[in-house]
Design a protein around this motif. Sequence first.
Motif, PDB file in Angstrom:
ATOM      1  N   ASP A   1       1.284  13.000 -16.086  1.00 10.76           N
ATOM      2  CA  ASP A   1       1.858  13.899 -15.211  1.00 10.76           C
ATOM      3  C   ASP A   1       3.166  13.332 -14.400  1.00 10.76           C
ATOM      4  OD1 ASP A   1      -0.077  15.834 -15.238  1.00 10.76           O
ATOM      5  OD2 ASP A   1      -1.196  15.394 -13.723  1.00 10.76           O
ATOM      6  N   LYS A   2       3.548  12.064 -14.990  1.00 11.41           N
ATOM      7  CA  LYS A   2       4.665  11.431 -14.426  1.00 11.41           C
ATOM      8  C   LYS A   2       5.415  10.774 -15.129  1.00 11.41           C
ATOM      9  CE  LYS A   2       2.813  11.669 -10.132  1.00 11.41           C
ATOM     10  NZ  LYS A   2       3.373  12.267  -8.809  1.00 11.41           N
TER      11      LYS A   2
ATOM     12  N   LYS B   1       0.889  -1.170   0.054  1.00 12.24           N
ATOM     13  CA  LYS B   1       0.066   0.038  -0.011  1.00 12.24           C
ATOM     14  C   LYS B   1       0.857   1.233   0.031  1.00 12.24           C
ATOM     15  CE  LYS B   1      -3.483   2.456   2.623  1.00 12.24           C
ATOM     16  NZ  LYS B   1      -4.406   2.173   4.074  1.00 12.24           N
ATOM     17  N   ARG B   2       1.941   1.353   0.622  1.00 11.80           N
ATOM     18  CA  ARG B   2       3.001   2.512   0.809  1.00 11.80           C
ATOM     19  C   ARG B   2       3.611   2.330  -0.392  1.00 11.80           C
ATOM     20  NH1 ARG B   2       5.407   2.591   7.176  1.00 11.80           N
ATOM     21  NH2 ARG B   2       3.362   2.230   8.184  1.00 11.80           N
ATOM     22  N   ALA B   3       3.994   1.317  -1.091  1.00  7.83           N
ATOM     23  CA  ALA B   3       4.728   1.564  -2.356  1.00  7.83           C
ATOM     24  C   ALA B   3       4.028   2.134  -3.482  1.00  7.83           C
ATOM     25  CB  ALA B   3       5.170  -0.224  -2.858  1.00  7.83           C
ATOM     26  N   LYS B   4       2.770   1.671  -3.561  1.00  7.51           N
ATOM     27  CA  LYS B   4       1.683   2.489  -4.519  1.00  7.51           C
ATOM     28  C   LYS B   4       1.487   3.773  -4.257  1.00  7.51           C
ATOM     29  CE  LYS B   4      -0.956  -1.659  -5.274  1.00  7.51           C
ATOM     30  NZ  LYS B   4      -2.475  -2.130  -5.431  1.00  7.51           N
ATOM     31  N   LYS B   5       1.370   4.147  -2.946  1.00  5.96           N
ATOM     32  CA  LYS B   5       1.022   5.717  -2.373  1.00  5.96           C
ATOM     33  C   LYS B   5       2.260   6.634  -3.015  1.00  5.96           C
ATOM     34  CE  LYS B   5       0.001   8.602   1.524  1.00  5.96           C
ATOM     35  NZ  LYS B   5       0.984   9.428   1.422  1.00  5.96           N
ATOM     36  N   LYS B   6       3.598   5.932  -2.715  1.00  3.64           N
ATOM     37  CA  LYS B   6       4.866   6.930  -2.833  1.00  3.64           C
ATOM     38  C   LYS B   6       5.029   6.746  -4.379  1.00  3.64           C
ATOM     39  CE  LYS B   6       8.127   6.192  -0.217  1.00  3.64           C
ATOM     40  NZ  LYS B   6       8.535   7.891   0.171  1.00  3.64           N
ATOM     41  N   SER B   7       4.699   5.717  -5.100  1.00  5.65           N
ATOM     42  CA  SER B   7       4.690   6.012  -6.638  1.00  5.65           C
ATOM     43  C   SER B   7       3.972   6.872  -7.305  1.00  5.65           C
ATOM     44  CB  SER B   7       4.631   4.527  -7.300  1.00  5.65           C
ATOM     45  OG  SER B   7       3.176   4.175  -7.105  1.00  5.65           O
ATOM     46  N   LEU B   8       2.682   7.120  -6.555  1.00  6.92           N
ATOM     47  CA  LEU B   8       1.771   8.197  -6.968  1.00  6.92           C
ATOM     48  C   LEU B   8       2.365   9.505  -6.769  1.00  6.92           C
ATOM     49  CD1 LEU B   8      -1.454   6.310  -6.482  1.00  6.92           C
ATOM     50  CD2 LEU B   8      -0.380   6.733  -8.531  1.00  6.92           C
ATOM     51  N   GLU B   9       3.220   9.771  -5.666  1.00 11.01           N
ATOM     52  CA  GLU B   9       3.713  10.986  -5.258  1.00 11.01           C
ATOM     53  C   GLU B   9       5.050  11.357  -6.030  1.00 11.01           C
ATOM     54  OE1 GLU B   9       4.016  10.154  -1.256  1.00 11.01           O
ATOM     55  OE2 GLU B   9       1.467  10.640  -0.786  1.00 11.01           O
ATOM     56  N   SER B  10       5.566  10.487  -6.652  1.00  9.49           N
ATOM     57  CA  SER B  10       6.945  10.698  -7.184  1.00  9.49           C
ATOM     58  C   SER B  10       7.026  11.398  -8.676  1.00  9.49           C
ATOM     59  CB  SER B  10       7.518   8.985  -7.577  1.00  9.49           C
ATOM     60  OG  SER B  10       8.729   9.215  -8.111  1.00  9.49           O
ATOM     61  N   ASP B  11       8.326  11.949  -8.735  1.00  8.87           N
ATOM     62  CA  ASP B  11       8.429  12.805  -9.972  1.00  8.87           C
ATOM     63  C   ASP B  11       8.731  11.758 -11.047  1.00  8.87           C
ATOM     64  OD1 ASP B  11       8.029  15.322  -8.794  1.00  8.87           O
ATOM     65  OD2 ASP B  11      10.082  14.935  -7.645  1.00  8.87           O
ATOM     66  N   ILE B  12       9.545  10.802 -10.824  1.00 15.29           N
ATOM     67  CA  ILE B  12       9.935   9.908 -11.783  1.00 15.29           C
ATOM     68  C   ILE B  12       9.754   8.487 -11.312  1.00 15.29           C
ATOM     69  CG2 ILE B  12      11.702   9.044 -13.269  1.00 15.29           C
ATOM     70  CD1 ILE B  12      12.807  11.803 -13.142  1.00 15.29           C
TER      71      ILE B  12
ATOM     72  N   ARG C   1      15.735  12.562 -18.142  1.00 13.24           N
ATOM     73  CA  ARG C   1      14.550  12.649 -17.537  1.00 13.24           C
ATOM     74  C   ARG C   1      14.514  14.064 -16.142  1.00 13.24           C
ATOM     75  NH1 ARG C   1      10.602   9.264 -20.062  1.00 13.24           N
ATOM     76  NH2 ARG C   1      12.026   8.079 -21.421  1.00 13.24           N
ATOM     77  N   PHE C   2      15.654  14.081 -15.618  1.00 12.09           N
ATOM     78  CA  PHE C   2      15.777  15.073 -14.535  1.00 12.09           C
ATOM     79  C   PHE C   2      15.748  16.473 -15.323  1.00 12.09           C
ATOM     80  CE2 PHE C   2      18.842  12.169 -11.940  1.00 12.09           C
ATOM     81  CZ  PHE C   2      17.863  11.265 -11.509  1.00 12.09           C
ATOM     82  N   LYS C   3      16.107  16.771 -16.311  1.00  9.97           N
ATOM     83  CA  LYS C   3      16.345  17.971 -17.068  1.00  9.97           C
ATOM     84  C   LYS C   3      14.617  18.164 -17.683  1.00  9.97           C
ATOM     85  CE  LYS C   3      20.973  17.742 -18.942  1.00  9.97           C
ATOM     86  NZ  LYS C   3      21.930  17.605 -20.347  1.00  9.97           N
ATOM     87  N   MET C   4      13.954  17.180 -18.057  1.00 12.50           N
ATOM     88  CA  MET C   4      12.779  17.307 -18.385  1.00 12.50           C
ATOM     89  C   MET C   4      11.780  17.747 -17.338  1.00 12.50           C
ATOM     90  SD  MET C   4      12.560  14.049 -20.996  1.00 12.50           S
ATOM     91  CE  MET C   4      10.751  14.271 -21.495  1.00 12.50           C
ATOM     92  N   VAL C   5      12.018  17.155 -16.134  1.00 14.41           N
ATOM     93  CA  VAL C   5      11.217  17.347 -15.054  1.00 14.41           C
ATOM     94  C   VAL C   5      11.401  18.714 -14.485  1.00 14.41           C
ATOM     95  CG1 VAL C   5      10.931  16.696 -12.526  1.00 14.41           C
ATOM     96  CG2 VAL C   5      10.834  15.107 -14.343  1.00 14.41           C
ATOM     97  N   THR C   6      12.649  19.265 -14.492  1.00 17.39           N
ATOM     98  CA  THR C   6      12.880  20.634 -13.770  1.00 17.39           C
ATOM     99  C   THR C   6      12.868  21.595 -14.977  1.00 17.39           C
ATOM    100  OG1 THR C   6      15.199  20.079 -14.196  1.00 17.39           O
ATOM    101  CG2 THR C   6      14.278  19.438 -12.061  1.00 17.39           C
ATOM    102  N   PHE C   7      12.772  21.377 -15.971  1.00 19.48           N
ATOM    103  CA  PHE C   7      12.954  22.387 -17.456  1.00 19.48           C
ATOM    104  C   PHE C   7      14.166  22.824 -17.514  1.00 19.48           C
ATOM    105  CE2 PHE C   7       8.148  24.012 -17.767  1.00 19.48           C
ATOM    106  CZ  PHE C   7       7.727  22.634 -17.914  1.00 19.48           C
ATOM    107  N   SER C   8      15.254  22.140 -16.677  1.00 15.66           N
ATOM    108  CA  SER C   8      16.651  22.679 -17.075  1.00 15.66           C
ATOM    109  C   SER C   8      17.378  22.372 -18.531  1.00 15.66           C
ATOM    110  CB  SER C   8      17.610  21.991 -16.110  1.00 15.66           C
ATOM    111  OG  SER C   8      17.538  20.558 -15.828  1.00 15.66           O
ATOM    112  N   ASP C   9      16.507  21.528 -19.262  1.00 11.70           N
ATOM    113  CA  ASP C   9      16.734  21.179 -20.592  1.00 11.70           C
ATOM    114  C   ASP C   9      16.583  22.421 -21.565  1.00 11.70           C
ATOM    115  OD1 ASP C   9      13.991  20.566 -20.243  1.00 11.70           O
ATOM    116  OD2 ASP C   9      13.879  19.477 -22.038  1.00 11.70           O
ATOM    117  N   LYS C  10      15.629  23.166 -20.941  1.00 14.02           N
ATOM    118  CA  LYS C  10      15.357  24.388 -21.982  1.00 14.02           C
ATOM    119  C   LYS C  10      16.146  25.776 -21.464  1.00 14.02           C
ATOM    120  CE  LYS C  10      10.728  23.060 -23.029  1.00 14.02           C
ATOM    121  NZ  LYS C  10      10.829  21.572 -22.280  1.00 14.02           N
ATOM    122  N   GLU C  11      16.636  25.681 -20.322  1.00 18.57           N
ATOM    123  CA  GLU C  11      17.013  27.073 -19.847  1.00 18.57           C
ATOM    124  C   GLU C  11      17.702  26.656 -18.530  1.00 18.57           C
ATOM    125  OE1 GLU C  11      14.485  30.152 -19.756  1.00 18.57           O
ATOM    126  OE2 GLU C  11      12.889  29.024 -18.445  1.00 18.57           O
TER     127      GLU C  11
END
Length: 497
Positions: free
Chosen positions: A358-359, A319-330, A415-425
């Motif tokens: 969104d994920k 249950k906690r694993a599922k919850k954590k995955s839904l709150e995750s960025d990646i 993926r980190f760059k995409m999540v934070t938009f640091s791939d664009k600026e």
Amino acid sequence: MLRFNIIRKFTTSIISRNDQNYLSSTVYALSTAPARSAIGVIRITGPASESIFTKLTGSVKLPKHRVSTVRKIYDFSNDNKVLLDECLVLYFKSPFSYTGEDLLELHVHGGVAVINKTMQTIAKLHTSIAPVRLAEPGEFSKRAFQNQRFDLTEVEGINTLIHAETEMQRVSALSSMKGDTNLLFNEWRERILKNIALLTTVIDFGEDHDIEEVNNLFDNVNLDIKKLETEIENYLFKIKRSQILLDGIKVTLIGPPNAGKSSLLNILAQDDKAIVSSIAGTTRDAMEVPLDVGGYKIIVGDTAGIRESQDIIEQEGIKRAKKKSLESDINILILPADDLNTEKEFLSHAIELIRNTDKEYIVIINKSDLIISNDKDDILEKLSKQLNISKDRFSFISCTNNEGIEKLIQNLTKRFKMVTFSDKEDPITISNRAKEILSNDVLFGFQEFYKFREMDDIVMASEGLKSSVDGIGKITGEAIGIEEILGVVFSKFCIGK
């Protein structure tokens, strides 16, 4: 600039009333960590800095500006000449120093006893004519602000830079420290002031304008404020994305039991953070480990394997694993190559994660060392149908021989760059205080303008924009009443800054 200087003088007078010795005092502090080290840097700033130099060194010659010298420093109290240390001395003459005041730095040997004795000796140099005291948290930077060396966005950027743990956190803090944020906010402020000036001409000389002219002017102001509102909202969205860099990107390892989640966590951490066992279901609870991967701060969560279970404790872990995955960025979905009979419970949850737009997610097949290359196509065919995604979304790794790990880290960094938009600026960051003021003062002032414009109340519409200008002033430090803000800003600084 004249208004800015007046406000700074107003701020100084308030602080002087609260503490008569505040600006006349010379303050000192240890600017390096209070522990044994090669060097300990003691900073001294204020009008008595030169006097302290002569009293510590016994020299009648004043130190040279920005010239480092090796000097012996002494404790001359009680008519005894006690050698404290032989250290490097740096002197910065006002106004060409960090604080804008005379500033002295003593680079003493980093022994705790040396540092303590030197600090005690400096404290003895206090007199009623030339007061010397220990600095308060952030006081060096506060004095730099008061002496117009920096504005508030710059000093907050300095504090963020000090606390940066990764390369991307460093980059995000630089925009404020270099003054880029201040330039942007002042540009917004000037645009709002121009619109207020236009409205003021109608208020002061309304009889010289006909109704159509007034309406056209109102429309032009409204159009410019709309554009500015969009810019600020987009800026806040970028800030929200960049904030992930400071908080840490949440990455969750999710998969069926015995897929290799804990093994992968240990490889990323380059340490044995999680227990690894061939027994399925070893991990019962979710654990988090902060890491630096590719210059990004990430919080990796190892979770319980998702499967159907009658074990009450394991059910709670799932249950906690599922919850954590839904709150995750990646989410990193891990599947074992040696067991393609994917658990229905996991399969259902994995599809849910993949469909969540969104994920971000990465799907990897672990234990590639147990299969031959000819079987990889069959594995991809089966799993792509089960998860309903294309074959190119999968990658093979082996936690046993590190096959594919480097490629996985490259994929993660992308993926980190995409999540934070640091791939664009370059990422940007401002303090929570500044974000709240942009939302609660500046954008609220725009809403007040729109409301009173609909009512054709040009006076109150103008007042709404004035509250927006005042909001930007609170952020940069150009606001009357700034003494209430200073305590919030500088209380977060370390003593020697």
